[in-house]
Design an enzyme around this catalytic site. Structure first.
Site, PDB file in Angstrom:
ATOM      1  CD  GLN A  34      -6.634  -4.440   4.333  1.00 16.65           C
ATOM      2  OE1 GLN A  34      -7.845  -5.037   4.463  1.00 16.65           O
ATOM      3  NE2 GLN A  34      -7.022  -3.220   4.012  1.00 16.65           N
ATOM      4  CG  HIS A  37      -2.180   1.035   1.585  1.00 18.34           C
ATOM      5  ND1 HIS A  37      -1.450   2.284   1.857  1.00 18.34           N
ATOM      6  CD2 HIS A  37      -3.179   0.895   1.091  1.00 18.34           C
ATOM      7  CE1 HIS A  37      -2.657   3.045   1.975  1.00 18.34           C
ATOM      8  NE2 HIS A  37      -3.751   2.111   1.819  1.00 18.34           N
ATOM      9  CB  CYS A  76      -3.873   3.467  -1.506  1.00 15.63           C
ATOM     10  SG  CYS A  76      -4.998   4.878  -1.220  1.00 15.63           S
ATOM     11  CG  ASP A 103       0.624  -2.350   6.046  1.00 19.43           C
ATOM     12  OD1 ASP A 103      -0.179  -2.384   6.908  1.00 19.43           O
ATOM     13  OD2 ASP A 103       0.687  -1.577   5.176  1.00 19.43           O
ATOM     14  CE  LYS A 116      -7.089  -0.352   6.389  1.00 17.26           C
ATOM     15  NZ  LYS A 116      -7.877   0.190   5.418  1.00 17.26           N
TER      16      LYS A 116
HETATM   17  N1  C6P Z   1      -6.177   0.661   2.962  1.00 15.37           N
HETATM   18  C1  C6P Z   1      -8.091   0.167   1.283  1.00 15.37           C
HETATM   19  O1  C6P Z   1      -9.122   0.261   1.129  1.00 15.37           O
HETATM   20  P1  C6P Z   1      -4.799   3.854   7.293  1.00 15.37           P
HETATM   21  O2  C6P Z   1      -5.498   4.466   6.126  1.00 15.37           O
HETATM   22  O3  C6P Z   1      -3.670   4.369   8.019  1.00 15.37           O
HETATM   23  O4  C6P Z   1      -5.805   3.139   8.025  1.00 15.37           O
HETATM   24  O5  C6P Z   1      -4.281   2.364   6.427  1.00 15.37           O
HETATM   25  C2  C6P Z   1      -3.399   2.488   5.699  1.00 15.37           C
HETATM   26  C3  C6P Z   1      -3.167   1.189   4.931  1.00 15.37           C
HETATM   27  C4  C6P Z   1      -1.996   0.379   5.107  1.00 15.37           C
HETATM   28  N2  C6P Z   1      -1.642  -0.676   4.595  1.00 15.37           N
HETATM   29  C5  C6P Z   1      -2.732  -1.537   4.057  1.00 15.37           C
HETATM   30  C6  C6P Z   1      -1.939  -2.893   3.589  1.00 15.37           C
HETATM   31  C7  C6P Z   1      -3.690  -0.804   3.852  1.00 15.37           C
HETATM   32  O6  C6P Z   1      -4.640  -1.681   3.321  1.00 15.37           O
HETATM   33  C8  C6P Z   1      -4.267   0.358   4.257  1.00 15.37           C
HETATM   34  C9  C6P Z   1      -5.585   0.877   4.028  1.00 15.37           C
HETATM   35  C10 C6P Z   1      -7.773   0.866   2.650  1.00 15.37           C
HETATM   36  O7  C6P Z   1      -7.542  -0.791   0.924  1.00 15.37           O
HETATM   37  C11 C6P Z   1      -7.823   2.456   2.529  1.00 15.37           C
HETATM   38  S1  C6P Z   1      -6.683   2.983   1.003  1.00 15.37           S
END
Ligand code: C6P
Length: 420
Positions: A216, A136, A377, A213, A239
């Site tokens: 997910q 991401h 993203c 990370d 999430k």
């Molecule tokens: N992915 C998706 O629709 P935040 O925004 O900080 O809570 O998470 C960022 C992020 C980082 N790593 C991974 C693997 C992610 O999937 C995400 C967030 C969402 O896939 C929003 S772009």
């Protein structure tokens, strides 16, 4: 027109009653364009159970005050609740100490924190930082910024056609002057579950620390950071059935101790003079300013709620649902699934003929079916598989086979509308 499957597969083990679990999520009764919501955008954010909603409300109703500051009753109550929540989260992820649990805004902030502190301390000119081709943007851009500032090189583990990291290439990359590996546990764009235990062990054999990370991963079952032996693990509350604006950086105490603060301000200090500041102990050293107290409290409640679930049954249920959706989508003419790894979580990214995914998403919405469309993203993933964007259905523990049927039926309507 495609005939949608009419029967639901028998996928709910006796131990897991999906209907009663759905009853805990008030939003699942909302109507969208006259249809009951079919929420298949769980990778973007999950919905919240009543317990979490109540917890945040109760905090504001009964104890709202600033933490670590007041001697009055409410402040003491709020502080105790905030720290109890940290302890719930520590227990849930198997960390050794509450000092290793830093409240942040989310995964993005957690990764930026490590890049800006550990990264700046340890990564220099000519060094390598390793990520994978499925990251991401939150796990790409902070490292690119660090490399830009320090003269280090960003190395990327390539992916095979199924959307899996090529481990032999990873091993070769690790033999370079690598100072840190940063890898996703589960890909948001492909659904791939990475063999992170193995990848962490490989890096550690060479003395290289690993950040995972976990954005997910947390909604698909408990994660034990001690068992993984990771050095940093980043995740977002929203999430994993918790609130937005709150997340966690887990870091091994020995590493966090050596790292400089991320931001300066209140609460991260022991004493301040104009000449010198003495920083606070862990984890407060990394929590400058008034935190998202209500969010932290409700995230603690989310982990307590998650702890009460039967994850063996849910794991099986989610895998069956993923298989059901994958089979149904594969049977639709013109559908190409992007991401066919052997180990996947409940995420199916796909393209259909040459219909733009945004058109798919908009037409599905008219039937009350919520999916995400775009590059998620993860633009390098789109480039790797030669598509500008995908449509993505992502499943959580409250989704059902009949919701997959609704998705397939709505996709049939997309074909009709688009004249295919
Ligand atoms: N992915 C998706 O629709 P935040 O925004 O900080 O809570 O998470 C960022 C992020 C980082 N790593 C991974 C693997 C992610 O999937 C995400 C967030 C969402 O896939 C929003 S772009």
């Amino acid at each position: 027109m495609i005939t949608p499957p009419t029967t639901s597969v028998p996928m709910s083990p006796q131990t897991f009653d999906v209907e009663s679990l759905r009853g805990e999520f008030p939003i699942l009764n909302v109507l969208v364009h006259g249809h009951r919501l079919v929420y298949l955008d769980n990778a973007a954010t999950s919905q919240k159970p009543r317990a979490v909603i109540r917890s945040e409300e109760e905090y504001y109703r009964t104890m709202n005050a600033n933490v670590h500051r007041g001697v009055h009753t409410l402040s003491e109550k709020a502080t105790a609740r905030y720290e109890e929540s940290r302890e719930s989260i520590r227990k849930y992820i198997g960390a050794g100490s509450a000092k290793e649990i830093v409240f942040v805004r989310g995964t993005t902030e957690a990764i930026n924190l490590v890049a800006a502190t550990y990264g700046k301390m340890h990564v220099g000119k000519g060094d390598h930082v390793v990520i994978s081709g499925m990251e991401h943007h939150s796990n790409i851009v902070p490292w690119q910024m660090l490399c830009g500032e320090t003269g280090a090189l960003l190395r990327v583990i390539p992916l095979n056609d199924r959307g899996e990291v090529i481990l032999s290439e990873y091993e070769k990359i690790l033999d370079g002057p690598v100072k840190l590996v940063a890898i996703s546990h589960i890909s948001n764009a492909l659904g791939t579950v990475n063999p992170i235990r193995e990848m962490i062990a490989s890096a550690h054999r060479r003395g290289i620390p690993v950040l995972v990370d976990g954005a997910q991963a947390m909604q698909h079952g408990p994660v034990d950071v001690r068992e993984l032996e990771c050095d940093f693990y980043a995740f977002s509350g929203h999430k994993m059935f918790g609130p937005t604006g709150i997340g966690i950086l887990f870091g091994r105490e020995a590493l966090l101790e050596t790292m400089p603060p991320y931001q300066g301000g209140g609460d991260m200090i022991k004493s301040v003079t104009f000449e010198k500041t003495i920083y606070n102990d862990l984890p407060h050293k990394f929590e400058a300013g008034t935190p998202n107290i209500a969010g932290a409290v409700a995230l603690g409640t989310a982990t307590e709620w998650l702890s009460g679930l039967d994850w063996t049954a849910i794991g099986l249920y989610e895998q069956n649902l993923l298989q059901y959706a994958t089979d149904a989508l594969s049977d639709m003419p013109g559908v190409r699934i992007i991401g066919t790894a052997e180990r996947k979580a409940g995420i199916v990214s796909f393209v259909m003929n040459d219909i733009h995914p945004h058109d798919i998403g908009t037409i599905l919405d008219r039937d009350g079916v919520a999916i995400r469309t775009g590059h998620h993203c993860a633009q390098p993933v789109m480039m790797r598989y030669g598509v500008p964007a995908t449509a993505r259905a992502s499943f959580a523990l409250y989704n059902t086979a009949s919701e997959v049927d609704a998705l397939i039926a709505a996709l049939g309507r997309v074909r009709e509308v688009m004249g295919i």
